[in-house]
Design a protein around this motif. Structure first.
Motif, PDB file in Angstrom:
ATOM      1  N   LEU A  28       0.811  -1.227   0.000  1.00 51.86           N
ATOM      2  CA  LEU A  28       0.000   0.000   0.000  1.00 51.86           C
ATOM      3  C   LEU A  28       0.836   1.266   0.000  1.00 51.86           C
ATOM      4  CD1 LEU A  28      -2.975  -0.730   2.358  1.00 51.86           C
ATOM      5  CD2 LEU A  28      -2.785  -0.978  -0.102  1.00 51.86           C
ATOM      6  N   THR A  29       2.056   1.165   0.504  1.00 46.52           N
ATOM      7  CA  THR A  29       2.930   2.342   0.471  1.00 46.52           C
ATOM      8  C   THR A  29       3.331   2.625  -0.974  1.00 46.52           C
ATOM      9  OG1 THR A  29       3.693   1.932   2.712  1.00 46.52           O
ATOM     10  CG2 THR A  29       5.118   3.303   1.324  1.00 46.52           C
ATOM     11  N   ALA A  30       3.688   1.567  -1.710  1.00 48.85           N
ATOM     12  CA  ALA A  30       4.056   1.751  -3.117  1.00 48.85           C
ATOM     13  C   ALA A  30       2.839   2.137  -3.961  1.00 48.85           C
ATOM     14  CB  ALA A  30       4.690   0.467  -3.656  1.00 48.85           C
ATOM     15  N   LYS A  31       1.688   1.524  -3.664  1.00 48.65           N
ATOM     16  CA  LYS A  31       0.510   1.672  -4.534  1.00 48.65           C
ATOM     17  C   LYS A  31      -0.264   2.960  -4.264  1.00 48.65           C
ATOM     18  CE  LYS A  31      -3.695  -0.881  -5.751  1.00 48.65           C
ATOM     19  NZ  LYS A  31      -4.706  -1.796  -5.190  1.00 48.65           N
ATOM     20  N   GLU A  32      -0.445   3.289  -2.978  1.00 45.50           N
ATOM     21  CA  GLU A  32      -1.309   4.426  -2.644  1.00 45.50           C
ATOM     22  C   GLU A  32      -0.579   5.546  -1.915  1.00 45.50           C
ATOM     23  OE1 GLU A  32      -4.598   2.739  -0.444  1.00 45.50           O
ATOM     24  OE2 GLU A  32      -5.424   1.734  -2.212  1.00 45.50           O
ATOM     25  N   GLY A  33       0.630   5.256  -1.434  1.00 47.15           N
ATOM     26  CA  GLY A  33       1.416   6.308  -0.796  1.00 47.15           C
ATOM     27  C   GLY A  33       1.227   6.469   0.700  1.00 47.15           C
ATOM     28  N   TRP A  34       0.772   5.416   1.380  1.00 50.19           N
ATOM     29  CA  TRP A  34       0.591   5.524   2.831  1.00 50.19           C
ATOM     30  C   TRP A  34       1.939   5.500   3.553  1.00 50.19           C
ATOM     31  CZ3 TRP A  34      -3.870   6.995   4.718  1.00 50.19           C
ATOM     32  CH2 TRP A  34      -5.050   6.723   4.007  1.00 50.19           C
ATOM     33  N   HIS A  35       2.142   6.472   4.438  1.00 47.71           N
ATOM     34  CA  HIS A  35       3.344   6.543   5.274  1.00 47.71           C
ATOM     35  C   HIS A  35       2.998   6.299   6.741  1.00 47.71           C
ATOM     36  CE1 HIS A  35       6.596   8.639   2.722  1.00 47.71           C
ATOM     37  NE2 HIS A  35       5.760   8.020   1.931  1.00 47.71           N
ATOM     38  N   HIS A  36       3.927   5.671   7.448  1.00 51.82           N
ATOM     39  CA  HIS A  36       3.807   5.469   8.893  1.00 51.82           C
ATOM     40  C   HIS A  36       4.311   6.705   9.628  1.00 51.82           C
ATOM     41  CE1 HIS A  36       3.187   1.085   9.430  1.00 51.82           C
ATOM     42  NE2 HIS A  36       3.786   0.965   8.271  1.00 51.82           N
ATOM     43  N   ILE A  37       3.509   7.213  10.539  1.00 55.88           N
ATOM     44  CA  ILE A  37       3.899   8.388  11.331  1.00 55.88           C
ATOM     45  C   ILE A  37       3.858   8.009  12.807  1.00 55.88           C
ATOM     46  CG2 ILE A  37       3.338  10.806  11.842  1.00 55.88           C
ATOM     47  CD1 ILE A  37       4.006  10.306   8.878  1.00 55.88           C
ATOM     48  N   ARG A  38       4.862   8.482  13.556  1.00 53.22           N
ATOM     49  CA  ARG A  38       4.943   8.105  14.969  1.00 53.22           C
ATOM     50  C   ARG A  38       5.322   9.270  15.872  1.00 53.22           C
ATOM     51  NH1 ARG A  38       9.213   3.612  15.992  1.00 53.22           N
ATOM     52  NH2 ARG A  38      10.679   5.334  16.019  1.00 53.22           N
ATOM     53  N   PHE A  39       4.586   9.395  16.967  1.00 55.55           N
ATOM     54  CA  PHE A  39       4.980  10.280  18.065  1.00 55.55           C
ATOM     55  C   PHE A  39       5.481   9.412  19.206  1.00 55.55           C
ATOM     56  CE2 PHE A  39       1.703  12.755  15.926  1.00 55.55           C
ATOM     57  CZ  PHE A  39       2.161  14.052  15.996  1.00 55.55           C
ATOM     58  N   HIS A  40       6.590   9.793  19.813  1.00 56.80           N
ATOM     59  CA  HIS A  40       6.993   9.108  21.030  1.00 56.80           C
ATOM     60  C   HIS A  40       7.794  10.064  21.908  1.00 56.80           C
ATOM     61  CE1 HIS A  40      11.158   7.491  19.607  1.00 56.80           C
ATOM     62  NE2 HIS A  40      10.832   8.543  18.928  1.00 56.80           N
ATOM     63  N   GLY A  41       8.171   9.585  23.103  1.00 58.41           N
ATOM     64  CA  GLY A  41       8.978  10.396  24.011  1.00 58.41           C
ATOM     65  C   GLY A  41       8.376  11.763  24.272  1.00 58.41           C
ATOM     66  N   GLU A  42       9.223  12.791  24.162  1.00 58.13           N
ATOM     67  CA  GLU A  42       8.790  14.153  24.462  1.00 58.13           C
ATOM     68  C   GLU A  42       7.662  14.624  23.560  1.00 58.13           C
ATOM     69  OE1 GLU A  42       9.318  16.505  26.977  1.00 58.13           O
ATOM     70  OE2 GLU A  42       9.880  14.521  27.698  1.00 58.13           O
ATOM     71  N   ALA A  43       7.704  14.225  22.279  1.00 55.09           N
ATOM     72  CA  ALA A  43       6.651  14.661  21.344  1.00 55.09           C
ATOM     73  C   ALA A  43       5.292  14.164  21.815  1.00 55.09           C
ATOM     74  CB  ALA A  43       6.948  14.155  19.934  1.00 55.09           C
ATOM     75  N   LEU A  44       5.260  12.917  22.304  1.00 59.38           N
ATOM     76  CA  LEU A  44       3.992  12.363  22.807  1.00 59.38           C
ATOM     77  C   LEU A  44       3.574  13.058  24.103  1.00 59.38           C
ATOM     78  CD1 LEU A  44       1.696  10.300  22.645  1.00 59.38           C
ATOM     79  CD2 LEU A  44       3.199   8.644  23.765  1.00 59.38           C
ATOM     80  N   ASN A  45       4.531  13.286  24.988  1.00 61.14           N
ATOM     81  CA  ASN A  45       4.216  13.986  26.246  1.00 61.14           C
ATOM     82  C   ASN A  45       3.657  15.379  25.980  1.00 61.14           C
ATOM     83  OD1 ASN A  45       5.138  11.804  27.672  1.00 61.14           O
ATOM     84  ND2 ASN A  45       7.174  12.672  28.066  1.00 61.14           N
ATOM     85  N   ASN A  46       4.318  16.099  25.075  1.00 61.76           N
ATOM     86  CA  ASN A  46       3.862  17.454  24.764  1.00 61.76           C
ATOM     87  C   ASN A  46       2.444  17.450  24.217  1.00 61.76           C
ATOM     88  OD1 ASN A  46       6.318  18.426  25.580  1.00 61.76           O
ATOM     89  ND2 ASN A  46       7.172  18.561  23.494  1.00 61.76           N
ATOM     90  N   LEU A  47       2.189  16.485  23.347  1.00 62.21           N
ATOM     91  CA  LEU A  47       0.865  16.381  22.738  1.00 62.21           C
ATOM     92  C   LEU A  47      -0.197  16.157  23.812  1.00 62.21           C
ATOM     93  CD1 LEU A  47       0.242  16.452  19.717  1.00 62.21           C
ATOM     94  CD2 LEU A  47       0.289  13.959  19.715  1.00 62.21           C
ATOM     95  N   ALA A  48       0.072  15.189  24.686  1.00 62.24           N
ATOM     96  CA  ALA A  48      -0.913  14.842  25.728  1.00 62.24           C
ATOM     97  C   ALA A  48      -1.173  16.029  26.654  1.00 62.24           C
ATOM     98  CB  ALA A  48      -0.426  13.638  26.533  1.00 62.24           C
ATOM     99  N   GLN A  49      -0.134  16.848  26.884  1.00 61.28           N
ATOM    100  CA  GLN A  49      -0.300  17.996  27.786  1.00 61.28           C
ATOM    101  C   GLN A  49      -1.132  19.114  27.177  1.00 61.28           C
ATOM    102  OE1 GLN A  49       3.709  18.823  28.998  1.00 61.28           O
ATOM    103  NE2 GLN A  49       3.781  16.949  30.219  1.00 61.28           N
ATOM    104  N   GLU A  50      -1.286  19.082  25.859  1.00 58.04           N
ATOM    105  CA  GLU A  50      -2.107  20.106  25.186  1.00 58.04           C
ATOM    106  C   GLU A  50      -3.599  19.808  25.271  1.00 58.04           C
ATOM    107  OE1 GLU A  50      -0.958  20.789  21.143  1.00 58.04           O
ATOM    108  OE2 GLU A  50       1.155  21.021  21.666  1.00 58.04           O
ATOM    109  N   ALA A  51      -3.945  18.645  25.803  1.00 62.77           N
ATOM    110  CA  ALA A  51      -5.360  18.256  25.821  1.00 62.77           C
ATOM    111  C   ALA A  51      -6.182  19.224  26.653  1.00 62.77           C
ATOM    112  CB  ALA A  51      -5.506  16.842  26.374  1.00 62.77           C
TER     113      ALA A  51
END
Lengths: 171, 171
Positions: free
Chosen positions: B147-170
């Protein structure tokens, strides 16, 4: 703009069905949608739920031109990394066009992250189409990594006959 | 070669931990593994299990040079497509090198597909690294789509500080 984010309920599923279709139109694959509110109601609740969702709602006086007050949603579930442990996976994030740019998408995503942290998830993952630069930029600006670009992960899928054939080979 | 495929049990988790590390070495990212059998035991069982797994086992007389009889595993969980419904996602598929080419990997995967079909899943999904051509060819030869080759789907990931920062914006 006033809005609230809350957990999804069965009676939200007709609105979710509507917004799933709106998102698929944006993603240029509306003919791919085969789901209805009936499957969503069956699969999203109870002890064996396959997914969960959050709804963004505006007050009646700010309803959309078509009369809707449920104007966005985030649908997610839990997956597992055998390297790191629990993961929250955000399958869909959607805000109706007339409500964009008001912080609703960010609030939905932040709440998914918060719910995931409460479950001790160490990652939030999602997928994005490579031509969808506004979404990709939105995620990268918030600190996400593009694992397909960085490490070369590809999505692979079996469905239809390929899945049936595979299942029939089981010893 | 005789082998059996069966559902995983808590007492298998030490072998799963060992094989997770072997697979990570093959994938050239062994330093990424932060999990142990303790988390695997906590997260894989009971009503709120985050994953399930199958084990491939050989008889004692065919044990590995290091004395192992658990020689492969497939780890999976259920996810959800808002276009199609239930999905079974195979996170890991691994067979020890000295047991490859004997149908064990195919049998593990076929059983994941079968379990998924029993749960009315309409897809089996997985991820593969783009340089891992043998695995990619193995899946494509069985009818999978990239599906990545055919339709262009990319995997995106938040972890560590990026995830913490995101959760704190709730809000």
């Amino acid at each position: 703009m006033k809005f609230t984010i809350r957990e999804g309920k069965p009676e939200d599923c007709k609105d979710i069905e509507r917004m799933i279709m709106e998102l698929a139109v944006y993603e240029k694959m509306p003919d791919q949608v085969k789901i209805s509110h009936k499957e969503l109601e069956r699969d999203g609740f109870g002890p064996n739920a396959y997914y969960k969702f959050l709804v963004a709602e505006v007050p009646e006086e700010q309803k959309s031109k078509d009369g809707y007050t449920k104007v966005g949603y985030a649908l997610f579930f839990y997956t597992y990394s055998t390297w790191k442990g629990r993961v929250v996976y955000m399958e869909d994030l959607y805000v109706m066009p007339e409500y964009r740019g008001k912080g609703i998408g960010k609030a939905l995503m932040a709440n998914v992250a918060k719910v995931g942290k409460e479950k001790e998830c160490v990652r939030l993952q999602l997928s994005v189409l490579d031509w969808n630069k506004p979404s990709l930029e939105f995620y990268l600006a918030k600190g996400a990594e593009d694992l397909t670009a960085k490490e070369g992960w590809h999505h692979i899928r079996f469905h239809g006959e390929a899945l049936n054939n595979l299942a029939q080979e089981a010893p």
